[in-house]
Design an enzyme around this catalytic site. Structure first.
Site, short mmCIF file in Angstrom:
data_model
loop_
_atom_site.label_atom_id
_atom_site.label_comp_id
_atom_site.label_asym_id
_atom_site.label_seq_id
_atom_site.Cartn_x
_atom_site.Cartn_y
_atom_site.Cartn_z
N LYS A 57 1.00 -1.34 0.11
CA LYS A 57 -0.08 0.04 0.20
C LYS A 57 0.75 1.30 0.07
O LYS A 57 0.46 2.38 -0.58
CB LYS A 57 -1.02 0.03 1.20
CG LYS A 57 -2.09 -1.16 1.28
CD LYS A 57 -3.36 -0.57 0.27
CE LYS A 57 -4.28 -1.69 0.32
NZ LYS A 57 -5.44 -1.05 -0.62
N SER A 82 -8.86 -0.36 6.56
CA SER A 82 -9.10 -1.30 7.56
C SER A 82 -7.45 -1.12 8.38
O SER A 82 -7.34 -2.16 9.28
CB SER A 82 -9.35 -2.58 7.18
OG SER A 82 -8.58 -3.16 6.28
N GLU A 208 -9.41 -14.12 -4.12
CA GLU A 208 -10.23 -13.86 -2.76
C GLU A 208 -10.78 -14.68 -1.98
O GLU A 208 -10.59 -16.02 -2.45
CB GLU A 208 -11.66 -13.37 -3.62
CG GLU A 208 -11.66 -12.09 -4.37
CD GLU A 208 -12.82 -11.87 -4.96
OE1 GLU A 208 -13.21 -10.27 -4.69
OE2 GLU A 208 -13.53 -12.50 -5.67
N GLY A 212 -15.98 -13.35 0.42
CA GLY A 212 -15.77 -12.16 0.10
C GLY A 212 -15.45 -12.09 -1.42
O GLY A 212 -14.51 -11.54 -1.85
N ASP A 214 -16.95 -10.60 -3.85
CA ASP A 214 -17.45 -9.62 -4.78
C ASP A 214 -17.04 -9.60 -6.13
O ASP A 214 -17.70 -9.20 -7.02
CB ASP A 214 -17.49 -8.37 -4.09
CG ASP A 214 -16.13 -7.86 -3.47
OD1 ASP A 214 -15.71 -8.71 -2.74
OD2 ASP A 214 -15.66 -6.92 -3.93
N SER A 308 0.99 -9.73 -0.73
CA SER A 308 0.64 -8.22 -0.53
C SER A 308 1.11 -7.75 0.85
O SER A 308 1.15 -6.47 0.63
CB SER A 308 -0.99 -8.05 -0.58
OG SER A 308 -1.65 -8.81 0.07
#
Length: 325
Positions: A57, A82, A208, A212, A214, A308
């Site tokens: 990030k 989060s 995923e 979750g 989506d 990640s």
């Protein structure tokens, strides 16, 4: 007939890489003969758990914050997250001489909140199951005159995240496939832009948690789909719908999505710790989980994986991966 240009291009990712040079860590690429033998492929692991703030990030946050006008930098920035984007924006703000206000869920991991505060950010909390974090952060930013840096719905954020894949390609060369964790979709959008821009035949596979899914549902439907807020140990992937900008990229460039359950994620975290000697948080472990559980389908010869992040405290790691987990 006209076509809408993509929000980011390979040149945007390259430009972000130049901006991040000497600021972000160039994270290592690890190999494991044991992993290769278990999955039947040559696996190259891009370890963003060694990135600043412990996750990819920082790349997108710094790329976005560093492009703000001096007068906006003087007023400060806001973000919602989060945990990992929260830390990334807080650190980027500190590095660039400004302040940050971060909207975080009340149940965010304690270690991530403590780290965010440690970088000097102000924390504002909300209930992730009843509140709208984007609305809370947007109202706060408007009231205080802050620049809002979203975790994925921003071209500069997406381009910054794509530099992880760009570095992997520079070191490893052409890949047959790339596995990437998917939350809001910024990492895979930037990664797919870099990979497909250089090697169009490389398959890009997102991963995923089953609870979750989506993005998978959205890709299958050809439109963004909303699901109830997921309850999964992969807190960085507990989103109810993909981003609009990220989905516009991912529906064109992502080839498929693999799903893994929480037990498979725990097993992947244990494997990474015991056999690879690295710590990855649940969201970061999902690509390894997909490989070990056979969820990624038949694998080609050379497979890249983006791990990640590794932001998890010892108590939570022991809870998830210990003998009673």
């Amino acid at each position: 007939m006209t076509t809408t240009p993509p929000p980011i291009t390979l040149d945007d990712v390259r430009d972000a890489a130049a901006r991040l040079k000497g600021v972000a860590h160039r994270t290592p690429v690890l190999r494991s003969r044991t992993l290769d033998e278990l999955v039947g492929a040559e696996v190259l692991l891009k370890c963003e758990n060694f990135q600043r703030v412990g996750a990819f990030k920082f790349r997108g946050a710094y790329n976005a914050v560093s492009r703000l006008a001096p007068e906006q930098l003087a007023r400060g920035v806001a973000a919602y997250s989060s945990g990992n984007h929260a830390q990334a924006v807080a650190l980027a703000a500190r590095e660039l001489g400004t302040t940050a206000v971060i909207v975080m869920p009340e149940d965010a991991p304690r270690s991530k909140r403590a780290a965010t505060e440690g970088y000097g950010a102000e924390i504002v909390t909300y209930d992730r199951y009843t509140g709208d974090r984007a609305a809370v952060a947007g109202a706060l930013a408007a009231d205080r005159g802050l620049a809002l840096i979203p975790p994925y719905e921003h071209p500069h954020v997406m381009a910054g995240q794509g530099t992880a894949a760009l570095e992997l390609l520079e070191e490893a060369g052409e890949l047959d496939a790339l596995l990437v964790p998917v939350g809001g979709g910024g990492l895979i959008a930037g990664s797919a832009t870099a990979v497909k821009g250089l090697h169009p035949t490389t398959r890009v596979l997102g991963v995923e948690p089953e609870a979750g899914d989506d993005t998978k549902r959205s890709l299958d439907a050809g439109r963004r789909v909303e699901i109830p807020v997921p309850r999964t140990i992969a807190d960085g992937q507990a989103l109810h719908t993909p981003g609009e900008l990220t989905f516009s990229v991912n529906r064109r460039l992502v080839d498929d999505i693999a799903l893994v359950d929480d037990d498979e994620i725990r097993a992947a975290m244990r494997f990474a710790f015991e056999r690879l000697k690295i710590v990855v948080e649940p969201s970061g472990a999902t690509p390894i989980a997909a490989l070990l559980a056979g969820r990624a389908g038949p694998l080609p010869r050379r497979v890249g994986v983006i791990l990640s992040g590794g932001n998890i405290d010892t108590a939570r790691f022991a809870e998830l991966c210990g003998p009673t987990a």
